[in-house]
Design a protein around this motif. Structure first.
Motif, PDB file in Angstrom:
ATOM      1  N   SER A  25      -8.154  13.202  56.492  1.00  0.00           N
ATOM      2  CA  SER A  25      -7.631  12.332  55.519  1.00  0.00           C
ATOM      3  C   SER A  25      -5.974  12.046  55.532  1.00  0.00           C
ATOM      4  CB  SER A  25      -7.299  13.222  54.059  1.00  0.00           C
ATOM      5  OG  SER A  25      -7.250  14.334  54.165  1.00  0.00           O
ATOM      6  N   ALA A  26      -5.268  13.015  56.662  1.00  0.00           N
ATOM      7  CA  ALA A  26      -3.993  12.813  56.823  1.00  0.00           C
ATOM      8  C   ALA A  26      -3.756  11.537  57.791  1.00  0.00           C
ATOM      9  CB  ALA A  26      -3.306  14.041  57.314  1.00  0.00           C
ATOM     10  N   LEU A  27      -4.627  11.246  58.363  1.00  0.00           N
ATOM     11  CA  LEU A  27      -4.483  10.184  59.745  1.00  0.00           C
ATOM     12  C   LEU A  27      -5.278   9.053  59.468  1.00  0.00           C
ATOM     13  CD1 LEU A  27      -5.071  12.483  62.706  1.00  0.00           C
ATOM     14  CD2 LEU A  27      -2.879  11.529  61.776  1.00  0.00           C
ATOM     15  N   THR A  28      -6.328   8.884  58.572  1.00  0.00           N
ATOM     16  CA  THR A  28      -7.247   7.626  58.606  1.00  0.00           C
ATOM     17  C   THR A  28      -7.438   7.485  57.059  1.00  0.00           C
ATOM     18  OG1 THR A  28      -9.074   9.070  58.547  1.00  0.00           O
ATOM     19  CG2 THR A  28      -8.404   8.214  60.805  1.00  0.00           C
ATOM     20  N   VAL A  58      -1.883  20.233  69.521  1.00  0.00           N
ATOM     21  CA  VAL A  58      -2.533  19.622  68.281  1.00  0.00           C
ATOM     22  C   VAL A  58      -4.074  19.535  68.198  1.00  0.00           C
ATOM     23  CG1 VAL A  58      -2.426  17.391  67.051  1.00  0.00           C
ATOM     24  CG2 VAL A  58      -0.263  18.102  68.293  1.00  0.00           C
ATOM     25  N   VAL A  59      -4.536  20.043  67.075  1.00  0.00           N
ATOM     26  CA  VAL A  59      -6.074  19.672  67.033  1.00  0.00           C
ATOM     27  C   VAL A  59      -6.113  18.674  65.705  1.00  0.00           C
ATOM     28  CG1 VAL A  59      -8.115  20.608  66.140  1.00  0.00           C
ATOM     29  CG2 VAL A  59      -6.569  22.021  67.609  1.00  0.00           C
ATOM     30  N   SER A  60      -6.453  17.507  66.348  1.00  0.00           N
ATOM     31  CA  SER A  60      -6.501  16.264  65.640  1.00  0.00           C
ATOM     32  C   SER A  60      -8.007  15.778  65.042  1.00  0.00           C
ATOM     33  CB  SER A  60      -5.953  15.097  66.220  1.00  0.00           C
ATOM     34  OG  SER A  60      -6.030  13.915  65.660  1.00  0.00           O
ATOM     35  N   SER A  61      -8.261  15.730  63.739  1.00  0.00           N
ATOM     36  CA  SER A  61      -9.491  15.220  63.319  1.00  0.00           C
ATOM     37  C   SER A  61      -9.134  13.729  63.141  1.00  0.00           C
ATOM     38  CB  SER A  61      -9.578  15.804  61.999  1.00  0.00           C
ATOM     39  OG  SER A  61     -10.030  17.162  61.749  1.00  0.00           O
ATOM     40  N   GLY A  62     -10.393  13.160  62.627  1.00  0.00           N
ATOM     41  CA  GLY A  62      -9.978  11.625  62.471  1.00  0.00           C
ATOM     42  C   GLY A  62     -10.703  10.853  63.534  1.00  0.00           C
ATOM     43  N   ALA A  63     -11.743  11.359  64.191  1.00  0.00           N
ATOM     44  CA  ALA A  63     -12.049  10.221  65.380  1.00  0.00           C
ATOM     45  C   ALA A  63     -13.113   9.387  64.855  1.00  0.00           C
ATOM     46  CB  ALA A  63     -12.719  11.183  66.671  1.00  0.00           C
ATOM     47  N   ILE A  64     -14.164  10.052  63.976  1.00  0.00           N
ATOM     48  CA  ILE A  64     -15.016   9.299  63.303  1.00  0.00           C
ATOM     49  C   ILE A  64     -14.429   8.349  62.335  1.00  0.00           C
ATOM     50  CG2 ILE A  64     -17.033   9.397  61.647  1.00  0.00           C
ATOM     51  CD1 ILE A  64     -17.837  11.970  63.064  1.00  0.00           C
ATOM     52  N   GLY A  65     -13.400   8.725  61.472  1.00  0.00           N
ATOM     53  CA  GLY A  65     -12.901   7.748  60.589  1.00  0.00           C
ATOM     54  C   GLY A  65     -11.926   6.866  61.270  1.00  0.00           C
ATOM     55  N   ALA A  86     -19.262   5.995  66.125  1.00  0.00           N
ATOM     56  CA  ALA A  86     -18.107   5.844  65.464  1.00  0.00           C
ATOM     57  C   ALA A  86     -16.988   6.529  66.166  1.00  0.00           C
ATOM     58  CB  ALA A  86     -18.048   6.055  64.084  1.00  0.00           C
ATOM     59  N   ALA A  87     -17.540   8.015  66.510  1.00  0.00           N
ATOM     60  CA  ALA A  87     -16.526   8.993  67.243  1.00  0.00           C
ATOM     61  C   ALA A  87     -16.125   8.163  68.568  1.00  0.00           C
ATOM     62  CB  ALA A  87     -17.201  10.153  67.459  1.00  0.00           C
ATOM     63  N   SER A  88     -17.133   7.575  69.317  1.00  0.00           N
ATOM     64  CA  SER A  88     -16.886   7.121  70.792  1.00  0.00           C
ATOM     65  C   SER A  88     -15.802   6.137  70.647  1.00  0.00           C
ATOM     66  CB  SER A  88     -18.156   6.533  71.351  1.00  0.00           C
ATOM     67  OG  SER A  88     -18.622   5.469  70.731  1.00  0.00           O
ATOM     68  N   VAL A  89     -15.765   5.041  69.340  1.00  0.00           N
ATOM     69  CA  VAL A  89     -14.647   4.317  69.520  1.00  0.00           C
ATOM     70  C   VAL A  89     -13.378   4.976  68.852  1.00  0.00           C
ATOM     71  CG1 VAL A  89     -13.946   2.223  68.052  1.00  0.00           C
ATOM     72  CG2 VAL A  89     -16.337   2.324  68.991  1.00  0.00           C
ATOM     73  N   GLY A  90     -13.662   5.660  67.983  1.00  0.00           N
ATOM     74  CA  GLY A  90     -12.330   6.498  67.391  1.00  0.00           C
ATOM     75  C   GLY A  90     -11.384   7.385  68.211  1.00  0.00           C
ATOM     76  N   GLN A  91     -12.306   8.061  68.977  1.00  0.00           N
ATOM     77  CA  GLN A  91     -11.629   8.912  69.924  1.00  0.00           C
ATOM     78  C   GLN A  91     -10.508   8.124  70.856  1.00  0.00           C
ATOM     79  OE1 GLN A  91     -14.804  11.194  71.767  1.00  0.00           O
ATOM     80  NE2 GLN A  91     -14.782  12.865  70.171  1.00  0.00           N
ATOM     81  N   LEU A  92     -11.187   6.967  71.182  1.00  0.00           N
ATOM     82  CA  LEU A  92     -10.263   6.304  72.120  1.00  0.00           C
ATOM     83  C   LEU A  92      -9.077   5.749  71.373  1.00  0.00           C
ATOM     84  CD1 LEU A  92      -9.972   4.626  74.930  1.00  0.00           C
ATOM     85  CD2 LEU A  92     -11.019   2.824  73.956  1.00  0.00           C
ATOM     86  N   ALA A  93      -9.212   5.499  70.352  1.00  0.00           N
ATOM     87  CA  ALA A  93      -8.169   4.790  69.348  1.00  0.00           C
ATOM     88  C   ALA A  93      -7.201   5.785  69.124  1.00  0.00           C
ATOM     89  CB  ALA A  93      -8.846   3.894  67.946  1.00  0.00           C
ATOM     90  N   LEU A  94      -7.673   7.096  68.630  1.00  0.00           N
ATOM     91  CA  LEU A  94      -7.084   8.125  68.172  1.00  0.00           C
ATOM     92  C   LEU A  94      -6.065   8.697  69.118  1.00  0.00           C
ATOM     93  CD1 LEU A  94      -6.442   9.724  65.486  1.00  0.00           C
ATOM     94  CD2 LEU A  94      -8.409  11.326  66.305  1.00  0.00           C
ATOM     95  N   ALA A  95      -6.533   8.889  70.757  1.00  0.00           N
ATOM     96  CA  ALA A  95      -5.967   9.332  71.710  1.00  0.00           C
ATOM     97  C   ALA A  95      -4.909   8.255  71.948  1.00  0.00           C
ATOM     98  CB  ALA A  95      -6.820   9.380  72.935  1.00  0.00           C
TER      99      ALA A  95
END
Length: 373
Positions: A25-28, A58-65, A86-95
């Motif tokens: 919720s802090a990132l997406t 850093v442990v970052s949530s938010g990949a699925i979001g 969703a995670a496969s798309v989000g992990q790339l964007a988040l990184a």
């Protein structure tokens, strides 16, 4: 800080090696994916802590979001395949977002994707530890996330709060920060009426009457998972600060925000922490009352004479759960024998066994008592 600062907060503010977990919720957001402005502010707070002399993971949530908006999803998916997509798309964007943000400070970001299996298998556990240590020694910022693209419901962490607690012990952290959309631990849900914040948790007595809820629309955590993770880390010797991500600068800068959790006095060894919290139990040994007292109170090795039955299939070197006659888990440990071998040893005194079977079933050095919740 000032003289009124508690020992737990002193330890957290002066910690040289820290893990910072940031909630979804802090990132997406549901509408727009990653909120780059908020991510930049969080990176600013992490950078300030690093400039002050701390190593930060850093442990970052938010990949699925992060992957929902690009895929046209308007609500968090419930089925495993869509979550993984969703995670496969989000992990790339988040990184990429973390990398771009830290580039402002000339820092390199390394993404580390972990699964529950990486903690459940000792060799994977050590490999992850070496990777994180090397990234830190090279001056890179390690951004850790659960590998949601391959995790199944049966083997996943369930939330990144627990992942963060495991990572904190893995890297030998001096403090863990759990940052999300809540500003601390309350004795109830502040959204539903009057509730009082608990500024510090020194023991389980401070949690009497606390009611913790589940997660929101973008995450799987919630206060229950944060409380569980904080207690896990504190039990392992790592003090914890639970605070709002919007207060990240103050939290990482030693400000009087959030709820601090006091760490237990003695940090568990890496092996005993792995046995207690990270490894999957491959089987169950049922003990008689005398053996329960021996392993839980005297911390003695477990002998075959005190075992009444064996459940599951396991091999020497696996972690097993030890339960009493009431089927309550009293300890976990590394078993020395295969389940088939052990089945023929039940109730036997050591002197009656062949010499090759006279070593303890679980040695005291490989046994960790489980304290009641």
């Amino acid at each position: 800080m000032g003289g009124t600062e508690s020992p737990a907060r002193q330890a957290i503010s002066s910690a040289r090696r820290v893990v910072v977990k940031i909630g979804s919720s802090a990132l997406t957001s549901l509408a727009g994916g990653i909120d780059l402005q908020r991510l930049d502010l969080l990176a600013d707070a992490v950078e300030a802590r690093m400039q002050a002399g701390s190593d930060v993971v850093v442990v970052s949530s938010g990949a699925i979001g992060a992957g929902m908006a690009p895929l046209g999803l308007t609500r968090r998916p419930k089925d495993l395949a869509t979550k993984q997509a969703a995670a496969s798309v989000g992990q790339l964007a988040l990184a990429h977002a973390w990398g771009t943000s830290f580039t402002r400070y000339g820092r390199t970001v390394g993404q580390v994707l972990l699964s529950a299996d990486d903690f459940g298998r000792r060799e994977h556990h050590r490999n992850a530890q070496r990777t994180l240590d090397r990234l830190r020694s090279l001056g890179a910022v390690a951004v850790v996330n659960e590998n949601d693209t391959v995790a199944t419901e049966e083997i996943r962490f369930g939330d990144n709060d627990r992942l963060a607690a495991l990572v904190a012990h893995l890297v030998g952290a001096d403090a863990l920060f759990l940052l999300s959309d809540v500003d601390g631990l309350y004795d109830g849900d502040p959204r539903k009426g009057a509730a009082t914040m608990i500024p510090e948790v020194r023991s389980s007595a401070d949690l009497d009457g606390v009611i913790a809820g589940s997660g929101g629309a973008l995450g799987t955590g919630g206060m229950a998972s944060k409380l569980s993770a904080a207690r896990l880390a504190a039990d392992a010797g790592v003090p914890v600060l639970l605070a709002a991500a919007s207060d990240a600068a103050a939290a990482l800068g030693g400000g009087q925000v959030g709820t601090a959790f006091t760490a237990r006095g003695v940090r568990l060894s890496a092996r005993k922490f792995w046995v207690r919290h990270a490894a999957d139990a491959r089987g169950v040994l049922v003990l008689d009352a005398g053996a329960v007292r021996a392993v839980s109170r005297r911390r003695s090795s477990l002998l075959a004479a005190g075992i009444t039955s064996v459940r599951g299939r396991f091999y020497g070197g696996d972690v097993v759960a030890l339960v009493g006659p009431d089927d309550v888990v009293v300890a976990r440990g590394v078993v020395a024998y295969d389940s088939t071998e052990l089945a023929n040893m039940l109730g036997s005194s050591t002197a009656d066994l062949p010499s090759e079977l006279q070593r303890p079933v679980v040695h005291a050095d490989d046994l960790v008592a489980v304290e009641p919740a």
